[in-house]
Write an enzyme that holds these catalytic residues in place. Structure first.
Site, PDB file in Angstrom:
ATOM      1  N   CYS A  10       0.868  -1.185   0.000  1.00 39.03           N
ATOM      2  CA  CYS A  10       0.000   0.000   0.000  1.00 39.03           C
ATOM      3  C   CYS A  10       0.905   1.236   0.000  1.00 39.03           C
ATOM      4  O   CYS A  10       1.695   1.429   0.926  1.00 39.03           O
ATOM      5  CB  CYS A  10      -0.884  -0.025   1.240  1.00 39.03           C
ATOM      6  N   LYS A  37     -12.451  -6.602   6.836  1.00 39.13           N
ATOM      7  CA  LYS A  37     -13.273  -5.571   7.499  1.00 39.13           C
ATOM      8  C   LYS A  37     -13.506  -5.901   8.979  1.00 39.13           C
ATOM      9  O   LYS A  37     -14.658  -5.956   9.446  1.00 39.13           O
ATOM     10  CB  LYS A  37     -14.623  -5.405   6.764  1.00 39.13           C
ATOM     11  N   VAL A  50      -5.917   1.263   5.477  1.00 39.26           N
ATOM     12  CA  VAL A  50      -4.603   1.502   6.065  1.00 39.26           C
ATOM     13  C   VAL A  50      -4.001   2.705   5.353  1.00 39.26           C
ATOM     14  O   VAL A  50      -4.416   3.017   4.228  1.00 39.26           O
ATOM     15  CB  VAL A  50      -3.678   0.267   5.917  1.00 39.26           C
ATOM     16  N   GLU A  66      -5.627   8.387   7.623  1.00 35.11           N
ATOM     17  CA  GLU A  66      -5.440   9.234   6.429  1.00 35.11           C
ATOM     18  C   GLU A  66      -3.969   9.651   6.371  1.00 35.11           C
ATOM     19  O   GLU A  66      -3.502  10.465   7.165  1.00 35.11           O
ATOM     20  CB  GLU A  66      -6.356  10.465   6.428  1.00 35.11           C
ATOM     21  N   SER A  67      -3.268   9.098   5.386  1.00 35.13           N
ATOM     22  CA  SER A  67      -1.803   9.202   5.390  1.00 35.13           C
ATOM     23  C   SER A  67      -1.289  10.643   5.438  1.00 35.13           C
ATOM     24  O   SER A  67      -0.337  10.946   6.161  1.00 35.13           O
ATOM     25  CB  SER A  67      -1.207   8.457   4.197  1.00 35.13           C
TER      26      SER A  67
END
Lengths: 225, 225
Positions: A10, A37, A50, A66-67
């Site tokens: 990711c 989930k 993630v 939220e990166s």
């Protein structure tokens, strides 16, 4: 102890890992199967995505998601190794590049190649679509032209010092590179910039990632590729 | 003079307009036909998207894009009316909400309804797809449940003071409301919160927007809807 819920391929998780590494903040990694989930995980992040970071800030455990929000938080909470320039206009340019990469570049390229080959099936959205893979591979090229042009103007992406913009783009490209999808030879400015990043201590954990069922490009781990 | 290139029913443009309004910063609006991909506009923003802000900061004209980067810049350059809390953890929560709305909520709801009915055809991607419109309308409901729950805990979204999170969500909901797509009566907490926002001076310009070919909901302009 600080904990990061992530998924190895990711790009948004990877950018947080790189920033934690640059700021020399220890973290324990939890591989989160987001496709399951899990209720406990949805309690941490209603978006079900993630990365999620649990940080212990001044004695108060605290959950973040939220990166880009995580990056801004880390810069404010741990400013010693600055990853945003001081100048207000330069900061805006670095943030623009981060959003450009996480937004349009992700939709046009990373999602069409990496998501398609990894999470899509696990998320119950069917197998990889060859049209999407082709599109993503083609879409990458004009972006690499643009980033090459950007790198000609500064030592790092949009700035003379290493910043969030470099780590964000490197996070996305590292996922594409895992699958051998980056034509490095055609983009010498980008290759030289990526070699500099790849040899940094913050990058080493990413290079040892393995993902079951995904063939690793033979040069992914080479510092001299 | 400050200039904002925007599109009236673009939620990202609207959030910047609301923030400029709250900070009492005058701006001249330029309606940008992004589907024409004008070369002069692509020079301003390689992503080809609105909003783009030209700001004159301390005598230096300066071009910004990516709505959240613009917000962070405005907060740093014009801190007098603060739209982020002071506390580091609360700031992270407000930024999380902004990214959640601009990211997942946009993909699941605003894009499927508003983009589908407005820009999609202009961008050469065909007419509105009824499956997408249905999905977007249905997807909205669990989000409204979540935001109602969030609004029970604080006077504003995620905070006791008005912030970027309120203006971001209001920008998206205002686009959906333009088309009559928000079931306000079922969500009294959200309706009360939106009424408070709608009566603020920063909101008035949005309420007078008209878009050719899009039917305006009869209650869109009512402060008491």
């Amino acid at each position: 102890m600080r904990t990061l819920f992530h998924y190895p391929l990711c790009p948004f998780s990877r950018k947080v890992r790189l920033v934690l590494g640059e700021k020399k903040l220890d973290v324990s990694l939890e591989n989160e199967p987001i496709w399951k989930k899990r209720e406990e995980f949805l309690d941490l992040n209603p978006a079900g995505q993630v990365p999620v970071l649990i940080d212990d800030y001044q004695g108060h455990p605290f959950c973040l998601s939220e990166s880009q929000a995580i990056l801004d938080y880390l810069e404010e909470a741990y400013p010693e190794t600055a990853l945003l320039p001081k100048n207000i206009q330069e900061r805006a340019e670095i943030r623009r590049l981060c959003h450009y990469v996480d937004g349009k570049f992700y939709q046009d390229v990373t999602k069409k190649v990496v998501y398609e080959k990894t999470l899509k099936r696990l998320m119950g959205e069917g197998g990889p679509d060859s049209k999407s893979l082709r599109e993503g591979t083609l879409n990458l090229l004009p972006y690499l032209d643009y980033f090459s042009w950007t790198l000609e103007k500064h030592h790092w992406l949009g700035s003379e010092t290493l910043s969030f913009a470099d780590l964000t783009l490197a996070a996305h490209l590292s996922c594409l590179d895992y699958m051998g999808n980056v034509p490095w030879e055609k983009y010498p400015e980008i290759k030289e910039w990526y070699m500099r990043l790849k040899s940094r201590p913050s990058f080493q954990a990413l290079l040892s990632d393995t993902i079951a069922g995904i063939v690793l490009s033979p040069t992914y781990r080479d510092l001299d590729f």
